[in-house]
Scaffold this active site. Structure first.
Site, short mmCIF file in Angstrom:
data_model
loop_
_atom_site.label_atom_id
_atom_site.label_comp_id
_atom_site.label_asym_id
_atom_site.label_seq_id
_atom_site.Cartn_x
_atom_site.Cartn_y
_atom_site.Cartn_z
N GLY A 46 60.77 -6.99 38.64
CA GLY A 46 60.81 -8.16 37.72
C GLY A 46 59.93 -9.34 38.66
N GLN A 51 57.93 -17.82 40.55
CA GLN A 51 57.58 -17.31 41.82
C GLN A 51 55.89 -17.18 42.04
OE1 GLN A 51 60.15 -13.56 40.82
NE2 GLN A 51 59.88 -13.51 43.10
N CYS A 95 63.95 -9.39 46.60
CA CYS A 95 63.12 -10.18 45.81
C CYS A 95 61.91 -10.26 46.48
CB CYS A 95 63.92 -11.62 45.92
SG CYS A 95 62.93 -12.81 44.94
N LEU A 96 60.76 -10.27 45.51
CA LEU A 96 59.30 -10.54 45.77
C LEU A 96 59.22 -11.67 46.58
CD1 LEU A 96 57.53 -8.93 42.87
CD2 LEU A 96 57.89 -7.71 44.95
N HIS A 137 68.93 -11.72 37.75
CA HIS A 137 68.35 -12.11 38.96
C HIS A 137 67.02 -13.05 38.46
CE1 HIS A 137 66.40 -11.35 42.89
NE2 HIS A 137 65.31 -11.83 42.31
N GLU A 138 66.26 -12.59 37.34
CA GLU A 138 65.17 -13.02 37.05
C GLU A 138 65.60 -14.63 36.38
OE1 GLU A 138 62.47 -12.41 38.40
OE2 GLU A 138 63.22 -10.44 39.02
N HIS A 141 66.01 -17.31 38.95
CA HIS A 141 64.98 -17.81 39.24
C HIS A 141 64.45 -19.13 38.42
CE1 HIS A 141 63.14 -15.44 42.49
NE2 HIS A 141 63.54 -14.42 41.98
NI NI Z 1 63.51 -12.47 42.73
#
Ligand code: NI
Length: 173
Positions: A46, A51, A95-96, A137-138, A141
């Protein structure tokens, strides 16, 4: 298509509540394609617009894990939660924007989400398993929230200190 640089925590842009997408322009379509390419390249399941430094309410995801299965990229514009299950599930999230750190987060096991697709049409779907974790989670963000905000203060500040160090090292090259 191009691969976009992913912001690393801590960054003020990762703490902002994002604005709704007003109209699904060709720029939004291009952004979504680039986000998908960036997510697959990372690799991740995701990726949310903040991000990559765009403070708009959209994210992409594809939680198909089996190598032999067809990919299922989804672009969710202005997503919202319609309902959640009472049953909870705990998953070790990453998480990226917080590379190489993981933590157990407990969230509803299933979630019904509503969003607008790239074609401008409303979509609604119930997600479960990794899809449910990822979708929540997304969505977090888009409200300036990271998975470490669900962890205890000590673990959160430990991870944040390590990220500050990582960013310093990367900046030095
Ligand atoms: Ni994340």
């Amino acid at each position: 298509m191009s691969i976009l640089p992913i912001l690393i925590h801590p960054d003020p842009r990762l703490k902002k509540r994002c604005a709704p997408v007003e109209n699904i322009s060709s720029e939004i379509g291009q952004l979504a394609e680039n986000m998908l390419e960036t997510m697959y390249d990372a690799p991740g399941v995701g990726l949310a617009a903040p991000q990559v430094g765009i403070l708009k309410r959209l994210f992409v995801m594809d939680c198909v894990k089996e190598d032999d299965a067809d990919p299922r990229p989804i672009v969710l514009i202005n997503p919202e939660i319609v309902s959640t299950s009472a049953e909870m599930s705990t998953y070790e999230e990453g998480c990226l924007s917080i590379p190489e750190h993981y933590g157990e987060v407990t969230r509803p096991a299933r979630v019904v989400m509503r969003w607008t697709g790239l074609d401008g049409k409303p979509q609604e779907e119930e997600f479960d398993g990794l899809w449910a974790t990822c979708a929540q989670h997304e969505l977090d963000h888009l409200d300036g929230k990271l998975f470490i905000d669900h962890l205890g203060a000590i673990k959160r500040s430990m991870i944040t200190r390590k990220m500050v160090k990582l960013k310093r090292e990367r900046a030095r090259g």
